[in-house]
Motif scaffolding. Structure first.
Motif, PDB file in Angstrom:
ATOM      1  N   UNK A  91       0.741  -1.336  -0.061  1.00  0.00           N
ATOM      2  CA  UNK A  91      -0.246  -0.180   0.015  1.00  0.00           C
ATOM      3  C   UNK A  91       0.730   1.130  -0.051  1.00  0.00           C
ATOM      4  N   UNK A  92       2.037   1.197   0.280  1.00  0.00           N
ATOM      5  CA  UNK A  92       2.909   2.391   0.461  1.00  0.00           C
ATOM      6  C   UNK A  92       2.968   3.184   1.679  1.00  0.00           C
ATOM      7  N   UNK A  93       1.899   2.473   2.725  1.00  0.00           N
ATOM      8  CA  UNK A  93       1.774   3.169   3.792  1.00  0.00           C
ATOM      9  C   UNK A  93       2.907   3.172   5.111  1.00  0.00           C
ATOM     10  N   UNK A  94       3.918   2.449   4.687  1.00  0.00           N
ATOM     11  CA  UNK A  94       5.229   2.244   5.552  1.00  0.00           C
ATOM     12  C   UNK A  94       5.634   3.544   6.092  1.00  0.00           C
ATOM     13  N   UNK A  95       5.852   3.774   7.155  1.00  0.00           N
ATOM     14  CA  UNK A  95       6.070   5.312   7.739  1.00  0.00           C
ATOM     15  C   UNK A  95       7.668   5.259   8.017  1.00  0.00           C
ATOM     16  N   UNK A 110       1.991  -5.113  -5.835  1.00  0.00           N
ATOM     17  CA  UNK A 110       1.416  -6.551  -5.446  1.00  0.00           C
ATOM     18  C   UNK A 110      -0.134  -6.308  -5.734  1.00  0.00           C
ATOM     19  N   UNK A 111      -0.766  -5.214  -5.788  1.00  0.00           N
ATOM     20  CA  UNK A 111      -2.153  -4.922  -5.669  1.00  0.00           C
ATOM     21  C   UNK A 111      -3.097  -5.472  -6.716  1.00  0.00           C
ATOM     22  N   UNK A 112      -2.522  -6.096  -7.796  1.00  0.00           N
ATOM     23  CA  UNK A 112      -3.495  -7.016  -8.546  1.00  0.00           C
ATOM     24  C   UNK A 112      -3.593  -8.356  -7.930  1.00  0.00           C
ATOM     25  N   UNK A 113      -2.737  -8.558  -7.062  1.00  0.00           N
ATOM     26  CA  UNK A 113      -2.888 -10.150  -6.537  1.00  0.00           C
ATOM     27  C   UNK A 113      -3.800  -9.975  -5.206  1.00  0.00           C
ATOM     28  N   UNK A 114      -5.001  -9.935  -5.314  1.00  0.00           N
ATOM     29  CA  UNK A 114      -5.552  -9.404  -4.233  1.00  0.00           C
ATOM     30  C   UNK A 114      -6.981 -10.711  -3.703  1.00  0.00           C
ATOM     31  N   UNK A 130      -1.200 -11.470  -1.298  1.00  0.00           N
ATOM     32  CA  UNK A 130      -0.835 -10.790  -0.340  1.00  0.00           C
ATOM     33  C   UNK A 130      -1.073  -9.141  -0.842  1.00  0.00           C
ATOM     34  N   UNK A 131      -1.473  -8.912  -2.202  1.00  0.00           N
ATOM     35  CA  UNK A 131      -1.815  -7.608  -2.739  1.00  0.00           C
ATOM     36  C   UNK A 131      -3.225  -7.259  -2.272  1.00  0.00           C
TER      37      UNK A 131
END
Ligand SMILES: Cc1cc2nc3c(=O)[nH]c(=O)nc-3n(C[C@H](O)[C@H](O)[C@H](O)COP(=O)(O)OP(=O)(O)OC[C@H]3O[C@@H](n4cnc5c(N)ncnc54)[C@H](O)[C@@H]3O)c2cc1C
Length: 482
Positions: A91-95, A110-114, A130-131
């Protein structure tokens, strides 16, 4: 157009490689400038500061959106042959800057592997790619009568792969555990393109579980593509309690004793005086006090008993009951994070820093880290809450905020606060991260945290990824180098 890039890449990406990638994922590769800018950073607050100042944290060569593990393995094999970095992206939410492409390279989003692949009701397990977005997974499980019990504040903007790679912890962790406690099996594509998969069996005594190296690996060994996780029947009952205490030490003592009685509230959160004022200013009894909120859930009879034990324990430790309202307020506001985007453009530098510590060192660590933050010139906010508990100890979640003094660069100010906090943590028996991970900001501190173990980690990295293509500059390196 040339950009001012903080971590400049040196990757040998070429048009020929782009064509090879397109032959593997025909509709899923982009080297468009706009896409590369989007994937130049994650949610590391200083990266956002740089962005507002016209600087990019890193710059990838391209982004790929694969649809299956075989495609990922093929891409990794090409990257290995050509010595090009590969950076997994959820998600790119890592801080902490873990997903920043410090040497350029191929971002694998990875978002298409959902897809949810299977729910096993009898064995209470779910197998998922894992996406998948966190909220999508939890909503679908709830719809079918289950919960994963992993509810991080970033639920709406993070993915399962990112949780596993950072060892994330959700707000309901005191009952359900952290993400690694939920893992039954993993599938991954390693740095040489090998695909590994463990068995979805509750436990085996078959030597070390090598796939568990991927938990907390921040993408340096390979890409986690599938996971089988424990799930729970959706709770039939919820109880909400809140208490205020004169001092944080009384609140900590109350939670420690509750856990000692084998009662595990799903949510337990203690706010220090400053944070109590910030979040619960409408609660009259909370003035100059520390708020504790508790949420128990599960079987009705068990919840009743847990509620009784928790209430008695809190009162015995001097807690004054404040009812359900503060917990409802927390439930309604727990995903609000708008302050970050409101204050950052105004020149305010802030961050949150989580640490774990055993009970006997907890108070010292709390007080010394708060003092360490306050010591830095320009600091306006220095506060904490405790939000993950164990019979053995606790995780404190500190917040700092301030404005750099004249002639001090934002990064210099930011780094100074971090350095003071990391030093105070290590000097008071803490672990430098409880659930955000290492990324770039903690890289130089990991050696001190790990001691000789870092050599072992480096050897394992060299054995699995001899060309150092998987997310180079992370975990085993310092300041983005390795
Ligand atoms: C508002 C906000 C609230 C937050 N609250 C919490 C919280 O309550 N609890 C918590 O633990 N964290 C929290 N975080 C931090 C963040 O959400 C977590 O670190 C999360 O686990 C990152 O997931 P992601 O999918 O966004 O990962 P990313 O940021 O995309 O990536 C993080 C790291 O994981 C690697 N990675 C991603 N996917 C894979 C994969 N499939 N295989 C291998 N490596 C991979 C990346 O390369 C990178 O190193 C919060 C962040 C924000 C912005």
């Amino acid at each position: 157009m040339p950009y001012d890039v903080v971590y400049k890449g040196d990757s040998r990406f070429s048009k020929k490689i782009m064509e090879e990638l397109l032959s593997i994922v025909p509709d899923g590769v982009s080297d468009k400038e706009s896409d590369k800018i989007v994937y130049s950073r994650d949610y590391w607050p200083i990266g956002s500061r740089w962005f507002l100042d016209g600087k990019l944290a890193g710059m990838p060569d391209c982004i790929v959106w694969p649809e299956n593990v075989e495609q990922i393995a093929e891409i990794i094999k090409i990257a290995n042959r050509e010595n090009i970095p590969v950076i997994p992206y959820g998600g790119g939410s890592g801080v902490v800057g873990a997903a920043i492409p410090v040497r350029g390279g191929i971002i694998i989003d990875m978002k298409k592997m959902d897809r949810i692949l299977e729910i096993d009701d009898e064995s209470l397990m779910v197998t998922v790619q894992t996406g998948i977005n966190g909220m999508v997974l939890e909503r679908e499980l709830n719809r079918r009568g289950y919960t994963l019990g992993h509810i991080p504040q970033s639920l709406y903007c993070s993915c399962l792969g990112g949780w596993l790679a950072c060892k994330a912890a959700g707000q309901f962790s005191t009952k359900y555990g952290k993400i690694e406690d939920m893992v039954i099996a993993l599938q991954a594509a390693l740095a040489d393109g090998t695909i590994i998969k463990s068995k979805d069996i509750p436990r085996s005594s078959t030597g070390p579980e090598v796939e568990r190296l991927l938990l907390g690996s921040e993408g340096i060994f390979g890409i986690i593509t599938e996971a089988t996780l424990k799930i729970w029947p959706y709770p039939e009952e919820r109880a909400m309690l809140s208490f205020v205490f004169d001092d944080i030490s009384n609140a900590l003592q109350a939670v420690r004793l509750i856990l000692r009685k084998n009662v595990y509230p799903a949510v337990a959160r203690i706010y220090d005086e400053n944070e109590t004022l910030r979040h619960f200013y409408e609660v009259r009894e909370a003035k100059k006090k520390c708020m504790l909120i508790l949420l128990m859930e599960g079987d009705k009879e068990l919840v009743e008993l847990e509620k009784k034990i928790a209430t008695e324990t809190c009162k015995k430790e001097g807690g004054i009951e404040c009812g359900e309202e503060p917990v409802i307020h927390w439930l309604n506001t727990r995903f609000n994070v708008k302050e970050a985007s409101e204050f950052l453009p105004k020149g305010f530098i802030f961050d949150t820093v989580e640490m774990a510590v055993k009970w006997k060192d907890a108070l010292n660590l709390y007080r010394n880290v708060i003092d360490a933050m306050r010591k830095v010139e320009g600091i306006v906010v220095a506060s904490a809450h405790a939000s993950h508990f164990y019979p053995q100890g606790v995780c404190f979640y500190f917040t700092f905020g301030g404005i750099p003094p004249k002639n001090v660069e934002p990064y210099e100010f930011y780094k100074k606060v971090w350095d003071e906090m990391m030093n105070a943590c290590l000097n008071n028996g803490g672990s430098i991260s409880h659930h955000h991970g290492i990324g770039l900001i903690r890289a130089e501190w990991l050696k001190k945290e790990m001691g000789e173990r870092i050599k072992m980690l480096r050897k394992i990295k060299a054995a699995i990824d001899s060309n150092n293509i998987m997310n180079p500059g992370k975990l085993v390196g310092e300041n983005g180098e390795n």
